[in-house]
Design a protein around this motif. Sequence first.
Motif, PDB file in Angstrom:
ATOM      1  N   SER A  17     104.253 -33.482  23.989  1.00  0.00           N
ATOM      2  CA  SER A  17     105.094 -34.762  23.744  1.00  0.00           C
ATOM      3  C   SER A  17     105.848 -34.144  22.389  1.00  0.00           C
ATOM      4  CB  SER A  17     104.394 -35.985  23.705  1.00  0.00           C
ATOM      5  OG  SER A  17     103.830 -36.447  24.708  1.00  0.00           O
ATOM      6  N   ILE A  18     106.676 -33.510  22.419  1.00  0.00           N
ATOM      7  CA  ILE A  18     107.758 -33.021  21.348  1.00  0.00           C
ATOM      8  C   ILE A  18     108.933 -33.367  21.081  1.00  0.00           C
ATOM      9  CG2 ILE A  18     108.291 -31.051  20.182  1.00  0.00           C
ATOM     10  CD1 ILE A  18     106.072 -29.399  21.404  1.00  0.00           C
ATOM     11  N   ASN A  19     109.537 -34.021  20.401  1.00  0.00           N
ATOM     12  CA  ASN A  19     110.599 -34.653  20.124  1.00  0.00           C
ATOM     13  C   ASN A  19     111.473 -33.552  19.245  1.00  0.00           C
ATOM     14  OD1 ASN A  19     113.237 -35.631  19.289  1.00  0.00           O
ATOM     15  ND2 ASN A  19     112.540 -37.955  19.523  1.00  0.00           N
ATOM     16  N   PRO A  20     112.531 -32.645  19.529  1.00  0.00           N
ATOM     17  CA  PRO A  20     112.923 -31.680  18.783  1.00  0.00           C
ATOM     18  C   PRO A  20     113.759 -32.210  17.714  1.00  0.00           C
ATOM     19  CG  PRO A  20     114.091 -31.687  21.011  1.00  0.00           C
ATOM     20  CD  PRO A  20     112.695 -32.453  21.027  1.00  0.00           C
ATOM     21  N   SER A 105     109.569 -52.502  24.465  1.00  0.00           N
ATOM     22  CA  SER A 105     109.706 -52.070  23.241  1.00  0.00           C
ATOM     23  C   SER A 105     110.676 -51.025  22.896  1.00  0.00           C
ATOM     24  CB  SER A 105     108.333 -51.467  22.625  1.00  0.00           C
ATOM     25  OG  SER A 105     108.253 -51.335  21.267  1.00  0.00           O
ATOM     26  N   GLY A 106     112.051 -51.264  23.277  1.00  0.00           N
ATOM     27  CA  GLY A 106     113.107 -50.496  22.696  1.00  0.00           C
ATOM     28  C   GLY A 106     113.447 -49.899  24.227  1.00  0.00           C
ATOM     29  N   CYS A 107     114.935 -49.301  24.266  1.00  0.00           N
ATOM     30  CA  CYS A 107     115.105 -48.489  25.549  1.00  0.00           C
ATOM     31  C   CYS A 107     114.385 -47.307  25.872  1.00  0.00           C
ATOM     32  CB  CYS A 107     116.502 -48.292  25.343  1.00  0.00           C
ATOM     33  SG  CYS A 107     117.467 -47.851  26.701  1.00  0.00           S
ATOM     34  N   SER A 108     114.173 -46.547  24.846  1.00  0.00           N
ATOM     35  CA  SER A 108     113.329 -45.226  25.124  1.00  0.00           C
ATOM     36  C   SER A 108     112.043 -45.821  25.917  1.00  0.00           C
ATOM     37  CB  SER A 108     112.802 -44.547  23.864  1.00  0.00           C
ATOM     38  OG  SER A 108     113.997 -43.998  23.278  1.00  0.00           O
ATOM     39  N   THR A 136     110.583 -35.615  25.885  1.00  0.00           N
ATOM     40  CA  THR A 136     109.606 -35.939  25.033  1.00  0.00           C
ATOM     41  C   THR A 136     108.512 -36.468  25.626  1.00  0.00           C
ATOM     42  OG1 THR A 136     110.977 -35.923  22.920  1.00  0.00           O
ATOM     43  CG2 THR A 136     109.179 -37.189  22.772  1.00  0.00           C
ATOM     44  N   TRP A 137     108.658 -37.621  26.503  1.00  0.00           N
ATOM     45  CA  TRP A 137     107.658 -38.324  26.971  1.00  0.00           C
ATOM     46  C   TRP A 137     107.425 -38.003  28.628  1.00  0.00           C
ATOM     47  CZ3 TRP A 137     111.086 -40.717  30.612  1.00  0.00           C
ATOM     48  CH2 TRP A 137     112.241 -41.249  29.906  1.00  0.00           C
ATOM     49  N   ASP A 139     107.477 -34.491  29.791  1.00  0.00           N
ATOM     50  CA  ASP A 139     106.709 -33.397  29.681  1.00  0.00           C
ATOM     51  C   ASP A 139     105.209 -33.579  29.577  1.00  0.00           C
ATOM     52  OD1 ASP A 139     109.323 -31.861  30.088  1.00  0.00           O
ATOM     53  OD2 ASP A 139     109.233 -30.869  28.285  1.00  0.00           O
ATOM     54  N   GLY A 140     105.036 -34.521  28.901  1.00  0.00           N
ATOM     55  CA  GLY A 140     103.752 -34.721  28.353  1.00  0.00           C
ATOM     56  C   GLY A 140     102.876 -35.501  29.567  1.00  0.00           C
ATOM     57  N   MET A 141     103.529 -36.011  30.691  1.00  0.00           N
ATOM     58  CA  MET A 141     102.705 -36.467  31.747  1.00  0.00           C
ATOM     59  C   MET A 141     103.110 -35.403  32.987  1.00  0.00           C
ATOM     60  SD  MET A 141     102.199 -39.330  30.494  1.00  0.00           S
ATOM     61  CE  MET A 141     101.295 -40.042  32.014  1.00  0.00           C
ATOM     62  N   LYS A 142     103.550 -34.191  32.750  1.00  0.00           N
ATOM     63  CA  LYS A 142     103.453 -32.949  33.545  1.00  0.00           C
ATOM     64  C   LYS A 142     104.170 -33.515  34.583  1.00  0.00           C
ATOM     65  CE  LYS A 142      98.696 -31.339  32.277  1.00  0.00           C
ATOM     66  NZ  LYS A 142      97.639 -30.727  32.562  1.00  0.00           N
ATOM     67  N   ILE A 143     105.467 -34.080  34.516  1.00  0.00           N
ATOM     68  CA  ILE A 143     106.538 -34.363  35.501  1.00  0.00           C
ATOM     69  C   ILE A 143     107.713 -33.198  35.217  1.00  0.00           C
ATOM     70  CG2 ILE A 143     108.303 -35.850  36.078  1.00  0.00           C
ATOM     71  CD1 ILE A 143     106.274 -38.299  35.688  1.00  0.00           C
ATOM     72  N   GLU A 144     108.133 -32.733  35.974  1.00  0.00           N
ATOM     73  CA  GLU A 144     109.098 -31.655  35.841  1.00  0.00           C
ATOM     74  C   GLU A 144     110.443 -32.173  35.670  1.00  0.00           C
ATOM     75  OE1 GLU A 144     110.960 -27.789  38.050  1.00  0.00           O
ATOM     76  OE2 GLU A 144     109.482 -28.885  39.278  1.00  0.00           O
ATOM     77  N   THR A 145     111.186 -31.892  34.820  1.00  0.00           N
ATOM     78  CA  THR A 145     112.798 -32.024  34.678  1.00  0.00           C
ATOM     79  C   THR A 145     113.367 -30.988  35.251  1.00  0.00           C
ATOM     80  OG1 THR A 145     112.677 -31.372  32.328  1.00  0.00           O
ATOM     81  CG2 THR A 145     112.489 -33.687  32.741  1.00  0.00           C
ATOM     82  N   LYS A 146     114.415 -31.231  35.747  1.00  0.00           N
ATOM     83  CA  LYS A 146     115.677 -30.470  36.556  1.00  0.00           C
ATOM     84  C   LYS A 146     116.900 -30.847  35.955  1.00  0.00           C
ATOM     85  CE  LYS A 146     113.535 -28.870  40.468  1.00  0.00           C
ATOM     86  NZ  LYS A 146     113.879 -28.453  42.004  1.00  0.00           N
ATOM     87  N   ALA A 147     117.391 -30.142  34.997  1.00  0.00           N
ATOM     88  CA  ALA A 147     118.828 -30.426  34.295  1.00  0.00           C
ATOM     89  C   ALA A 147     120.246 -30.005  35.033  1.00  0.00           C
ATOM     90  CB  ALA A 147     118.870 -29.367  33.015  1.00  0.00           C
ATOM     91  N   TYR A 148     120.971 -31.157  35.332  1.00  0.00           N
ATOM     92  CA  TYR A 148     122.116 -30.927  36.047  1.00  0.00           C
ATOM     93  C   TYR A 148     123.235 -30.707  34.971  1.00  0.00           C
ATOM     94  CZ  TYR A 148     122.597 -35.772  35.240  1.00  0.00           C
ATOM     95  OH  TYR A 148     122.648 -37.204  34.872  1.00  0.00           O
ATOM     96  N   ASN A 149     124.150 -30.022  35.070  1.00  0.00           N
ATOM     97  CA  ASN A 149     125.218 -29.716  33.952  1.00  0.00           C
ATOM     98  C   ASN A 149     126.246 -30.774  33.856  1.00  0.00           C
ATOM     99  OD1 ASN A 149     124.164 -27.510  33.409  1.00  0.00           O
ATOM    100  ND2 ASN A 149     125.286 -26.340  34.863  1.00  0.00           N
ATOM    101  N   LEU A 150     126.783 -31.224  32.641  1.00  0.00           N
ATOM    102  CA  LEU A 150     127.828 -31.873  32.321  1.00  0.00           C
ATOM    103  C   LEU A 150     128.906 -30.979  31.814  1.00  0.00           C
ATOM    104  CD1 LEU A 150     126.349 -34.726  30.181  1.00  0.00           C
ATOM    105  CD2 LEU A 150     126.733 -34.544  32.845  1.00  0.00           C
TER     106      LEU A 150
END
Length: 406
Positions: A17-20, A105-108, A136-137, A139-150
């Motif tokens: 859980s790292i927020n760069p 508790s907030g949009c995040s 940030t939240w 990756d900590g749950m071991k869910i994969e993210t796949k990034a689509y391009n803008l």
Amino acid sequence: MARNFGKIKISDYARLSINPLRKITQEQKIDPNPAKRSITLQLGDPTIFGNFPPPVALISALSNAVVHDKFPYNISYGKFEARQAVAEYSKHQGEISPDDVILSSGCSHALEMTVLTLVQPGENVLIPRPSYNYKTWIDGMKIETKAYNLDPEKSWDIDLVQMESLIDDKTRAIIINNPGNPCGNCFSKEHILEIIALAERRQLPIVADEIYEHFVFPGIEYHSISSLSKNVPVLTCSGLSKRFLVPGIRMGWIIVHDRNGVLDEVKQGLRNVSARILGPNSTVQYALPDILQNTPQRFFVNKMMKISYNADLAYELLSKIPGLKPIKPRGSMYMMIQIELDKFPEFQSCLEFTQQLIREQSVLVFPGHPCFNYPGFMRIVLTVTDGMIKESCRRLKEFCETHAKL
């Protein structure tokens, strides 16, 4: 005989859980030039410089709530009056019942609740690139993210062909941030309909991060995703922090836009998850109807005029600087700037560029990588004073002229 403790290990949840953005601001040990006053164009916090005060109606509503609220435990997904106020405030999104609203508790937090309700460990969710730090939240749950391009050449529209190529049998949702952070994008009605068509074709719900709803510059038209969707279920996440200029108030919400009754279990799941923290702040919930109903439209108009002016000013000044290519934003409070690194051979990355900018010019910006998964760029915020915009651009010009090899 007493034994010495060994090092206590942390969980994968904590380790991942790292927020760069926070990591850079808190851990980066770079001394600014002591001869120049620091100008920070980093965090998207409009409260820092005092030029964007919150609405008077919000202060009044909170003051009244402090006196009259009894500070009870409320229903974990939000007291009825607050959810009813959100439903009324959000009617531009379509027909909404208070039962469709879950407070957070907030949009995040709203986004985290939504993804963790939809996606299991080992499955994946699509996120934009560049993007706000969803990882940030997730990756900590071991869910994969796949990034689509803008695409910066198309006002940050989505590369829909590349997006669809990422989808597999473990993809569970698409996150769409519109208007966007860090790009300042605002998708046209036609582009949103294309996104919805893709989601319908692939049978995926959309998680709409619309914390910057209505946060668009004069002449730009904003459409919520849910208002255009006929068949695709949409879970819209928003809150008070950005539009009302109160990021620390931590009041957000999820609106469940069901289509054909496919989200019944999801809605109950969100209510279950909300019980983990027993709901958001009671006093802010008490004040929420007054805040949403009584903040005058002129407050929002005046705010957007100021930020739009700053955006135009920054774009004009930055466009004249050798080696920089600003991408004109259409909304939110940010601008992405391409750094033509081939013209700055002493810097191997945008991170090195921005670090040296701090040392020499005391101008603090976020690099595109690692902050937004987008190398070769940097992001500035537009909620500083116009004087700070002018001075920071003057310093950037001096810095680039010193280091560029044209």
